[in-house]
Motif scaffolding. Sequence first.
Motif, PDB file in Angstrom:
ATOM      1  N   PHE A  92       2.022   3.728   9.195  1.00 38.87           N
ATOM      2  CA  PHE A  92       1.403   4.900   8.580  1.00 38.87           C
ATOM      3  C   PHE A  92      -0.058   4.628   8.242  1.00 38.87           C
ATOM      4  O   PHE A  92      -0.474   3.477   8.079  1.00 38.87           O
ATOM      5  CB  PHE A  92       2.131   5.268   7.283  1.00 38.87           C
ATOM      6  N   SER A  94      -1.451   5.245   5.445  1.00 37.42           N
ATOM      7  CA  SER A  94      -1.582   4.667   4.106  1.00 37.42           C
ATOM      8  C   SER A  94      -0.678   3.443   3.912  1.00 37.42           C
ATOM      9  O   SER A  94      -0.276   3.133   2.809  1.00 37.42           O
ATOM     10  CB  SER A  94      -1.268   5.733   3.063  1.00 37.42           C
ATOM     11  N   ASN A  96       1.982   2.266   3.383  1.00 35.05           N
ATOM     12  CA  ASN A  96       3.338   2.398   2.839  1.00 35.05           C
ATOM     13  C   ASN A  96       4.077   1.067   2.699  1.00 35.05           C
ATOM     14  O   ASN A  96       5.223   0.921   3.123  1.00 35.05           O
ATOM     15  CB  ASN A  96       4.164   3.373   3.683  1.00 35.05           C
ATOM     16  N   LEU A  97       3.385   0.128   2.070  1.00 37.19           N
ATOM     17  CA  LEU A  97       4.079  -1.109   1.719  1.00 37.19           C
ATOM     18  C   LEU A  97       4.642  -0.929   0.306  1.00 37.19           C
ATOM     19  O   LEU A  97       4.080  -0.173  -0.493  1.00 37.19           O
ATOM     20  CB  LEU A  97       3.104  -2.289   1.741  1.00 37.19           C
ATOM     21  N   ILE A  98       5.745  -1.602   0.007  1.00 37.97           N
ATOM     22  CA  ILE A  98       6.290  -1.554  -1.357  1.00 37.97           C
ATOM     23  C   ILE A  98       5.474  -2.534  -2.197  1.00 37.97           C
ATOM     24  O   ILE A  98       5.415  -3.728  -1.884  1.00 37.97           O
ATOM     25  CB  ILE A  98       7.790  -1.897  -1.369  1.00 37.97           C
ATOM     26  N   TYR A 100       5.546  -3.929  -5.103  1.00 43.68           N
ATOM     27  CA  TYR A 100       6.009  -5.075  -5.899  1.00 43.68           C
ATOM     28  C   TYR A 100       6.663  -6.154  -5.041  1.00 43.68           C
ATOM     29  O   TYR A 100       7.170  -7.133  -5.550  1.00 43.68           O
ATOM     30  CB  TYR A 100       6.936  -4.621  -7.040  1.00 43.68           C
ATOM     31  N   LYS A 101       6.647  -5.930  -3.739  1.00 41.75           N
ATOM     32  CA  LYS A 101       7.217  -6.928  -2.841  1.00 41.75           C
ATOM     33  C   LYS A 101       6.104  -7.624  -2.059  1.00 41.75           C
ATOM     34  O   LYS A 101       5.116  -6.991  -1.686  1.00 41.75           O
ATOM     35  CB  LYS A 101       8.185  -6.266  -1.863  1.00 41.75           C
ATOM     36  N   SER A 102       6.294  -8.921  -1.825  1.00 43.91           N
ATOM     37  CA  SER A 102       5.295  -9.682  -1.076  1.00 43.91           C
ATOM     38  C   SER A 102       5.276  -9.220   0.377  1.00 43.91           C
ATOM     39  O   SER A 102       6.155  -8.486   0.826  1.00 43.91           O
ATOM     40  CB  SER A 102       5.635 -11.171  -1.138  1.00 43.91           C
ATOM     41  N   GLU A 105       8.444 -10.114   2.050  1.00 41.74           N
ATOM     42  CA  GLU A 105       9.585  -9.282   1.641  1.00 41.74           C
ATOM     43  C   GLU A 105       9.496  -7.882   2.244  1.00 41.74           C
ATOM     44  O   GLU A 105      10.513  -7.292   2.615  1.00 41.74           O
ATOM     45  CB  GLU A 105       9.654  -9.193   0.112  1.00 41.74           C
ATOM     46  N   ARG A 157       6.133  -5.302  10.101  1.00 38.80           N
ATOM     47  CA  ARG A 157       7.354  -4.678   9.605  1.00 38.80           C
ATOM     48  C   ARG A 157       7.935  -3.704  10.643  1.00 38.80           C
ATOM     49  O   ARG A 157       9.142  -3.619  10.828  1.00 38.80           O
ATOM     50  CB  ARG A 157       7.063  -3.934   8.304  1.00 38.80           C
TER      51      ARG A 157
ATOM     52  N   LYS B  16      10.845  -8.055 -10.852  1.00 35.91           N
ATOM     53  CA  LYS B  16       9.476  -7.603 -10.648  1.00 35.91           C
ATOM     54  C   LYS B  16       9.152  -6.330 -11.408  1.00 35.91           C
ATOM     55  O   LYS B  16       8.051  -5.814 -11.313  1.00 35.91           O
ATOM     56  CB  LYS B  16       9.231  -7.419  -9.155  1.00 35.91           C
ATOM     57  N   ARG B 317       8.191   7.205  -3.606  1.00 33.06           N
ATOM     58  CA  ARG B 317       7.540   6.746  -2.385  1.00 33.06           C
ATOM     59  C   ARG B 317       8.278   5.555  -1.791  1.00 33.06           C
ATOM     60  O   ARG B 317       8.523   5.486  -0.585  1.00 33.06           O
ATOM     61  CB  ARG B 317       6.095   6.384  -2.698  1.00 33.06           C
ATOM     62  N   ILE B 321       9.897   5.115   1.842  1.00 37.68           N
ATOM     63  CA  ILE B 321       9.648   3.986   2.741  1.00 37.68           C
ATOM     64  C   ILE B 321      10.966   3.374   3.190  1.00 37.68           C
ATOM     65  O   ILE B 321      11.207   3.152   4.382  1.00 37.68           O
ATOM     66  CB  ILE B 321       8.784   2.904   2.038  1.00 37.68           C
TER      67      ILE B 321
END
Lengths: 237, 415
Positions: A92, A94, A96-98, A100-102, A105, A157, B16, B317, B321
């Motif tokens: 995407f 933007s 769209n990574l989460i 709080y996850k590395s 992850e 990903r 987290k 969001r 995802i």
Amino acid sequence: MATMIEIKDLHKSYQMGKNSLHVLKGIDFSAEEGELVAIMGSSGSGKSTLLNILGLLDVADSGEYLLDGKLIKNLNETKAAKYRNKFLGFIFQSFNLINYKSALENVTLPLYYQGVNRKERQRKAMKYLEMVGLKEWSHHLPNELSGGQKQRVAIARAMVGEPKVILADELTGALDSTTSYEVMDVIQKINDQGNTILVVTHENDIAHMCKRIIYLKDGVIEEDKKIKQVRASEYVQ
Amino acid sequence: MFDIERWQEIFDTIRKNKLRTFLTGLSVASGIFILVILLGFGQGLQNGVANEFAEDASNRIWVWTQTTTKEYKGLNPGRPIQLRNENHKFIERQFKEELDHRSAVFRIRDASVYYKKEVLSYSVQGISYGYQFIDNQHMSAGRFINQLDEESAAKVVVISNKIRREVFDKDQDPVNEFLDIAGIKFKIVGVYGDHGGDREEERIFIPITTAQRVFNGADRVNNLSYTLKPASSFNEAVEASLNFDEGLQKYLREAHIVAPDDPSAINTFNSLREARRYYNLVDGMKMFFWFVGICTIIAGVVGVSNIMLIVVKDRTREIGIRKALGAKPWSIIAMILHESTFITAISGFGGLIFSMAILEFLGPYIEIEYVLNPSVNFNVAISTVFVLILAGMIAGFFPAWRAARIHTIEALRDE
Ligand SMILES: Nc1ncnc2c1ncn2[C@@H]1O[C@H](COP(=O)(O)OP(=O)(O)OP(=O)(O)O)[C@@H](O)[C@H]1O
Ligand SMILES: [Mg+2]
């Protein structure tokens, strides 16, 4: 070569109160395995709408859709999720990574939903992070990464589940041109390995790094042409 | 269904998002904490009241009289009512079946009491031998006034532990010593103790027959006191004592020509009636504690749902995802439910253990009147935690369900 995507007479309207907006008015299109297709068109021409339908995030009103030879029809949410997980990878604008996850992850997530065990997930994710040149950044959180790095994590990903098709909506839209070329360099490399990739873009130079361009206008494909691919690597460093 | 991968995913999320987890947990833990403490005090109150009434023989009825306040059968109000031996004897015959112990009481005013040359300022009361059981006294030396003393109007006296401490030397045995009461020598036959403590140990007892004779009492008595035979249940005991109370009042009013509705000429204190009032009060308070506790739990559940709603909104969001990457709607619901249940359970049990520990360790040290050893029924507490967990699940379910229903594209667009 197998046909990866085949759509016939695809229609889509959006209902807005009493008015209905007919966005896609009969799209016929197919893509072979290993193609790298740019989808262009002015803003509001329905590029994202088309990509979302192809990505099983949305459904068409009518028309036929074959993904890897399978007829996509009347999918429920669960089935659609399963297909997305198995056949499709998304990138995407933007990222769209989460948050709080590395990086690592984030990359393992599609594998989690495939039911792959933790160790294997991490091994594969590392492999793809290495491929996009982010091995050293695997334990960083998204907000510790640059835009280009984030998009490369997103590419890793999208790749990690080894999908048939990768769909990218304005993947360079939030990046400066140098970074865009770096990202396109990665896209070209994974395309070289035989992945089918569809890229929605506004930018001519990005489109010309693909192998084929289709133009959307007034809800139909106005032009569909094969082009001579510009290698992004020529612009990197 | 133990899915280690899911657990790892949940621990990841919890680790987290510490603040969010902490706030959710806190509202649950404090709800349980308040409930358990309240229930504990409810129990403590009940224990305390039960203990208070255990001190006196609990089915005691006590009669005293004042002046009449109503005109009746041509008699003017303001007439003093005087109980007499015949009243006592009549009641004794009439209620033979119901009565366990009985004693008339004749109180002596301004009796001069000496031990050797020392003046003792304790009150002297003439009583029957049954009085020991009515007032629940225990003997620490010698014996109480007995039937023979009473029949023979013996010049014997029973003193209290307090008097013994204050008047006699430490290692002196007061039994068989003599007290001088109104110039007559009385032999000390026993020493009593009263659970009511020093206040109740200011009295010297002599046989009522002796008292009436020596102090010109004729056949006058000040009080009548009784205990009833034990009944098989508290309610039956209350029933029996109210019946007796009524019969006794009816007889006394007729015998002394007192208006049936005269509020103060003839009075009875009925310990079971009092006890029942207290128990009713305690029941009411326990109900109230439950009510407050349940309101607290409801507030906790509302709090948890509210937090869950915000959490889910916050994660829209992320949910988009996850769905784009292949999460099925049910796996989204399961993830959120699993997480909220886990947090609710851990903090619920945390609150439970903490509050039970407080009751366990501090409970025995709490010394407020009418509160004794507050404690809580473990089953009740455990059930509440489960109710809360269930409520947490229900509270978590709707936001989760809504989240799973959000269109993926919309969710991805969420800022
Ligand atoms: N959920 C929706 N509800 C109503 N109308 C919509 C919705 N999504 C898109 N549209 C409308 O459909 C048309 C096509 O939108 P779409 O996002 O596919 O365009 P696009 O080609 O991707 O444009 P852009 O280049 O700006 O991203 C637009 O006019 C848009 O306003
Ligand atoms: Mg678009």
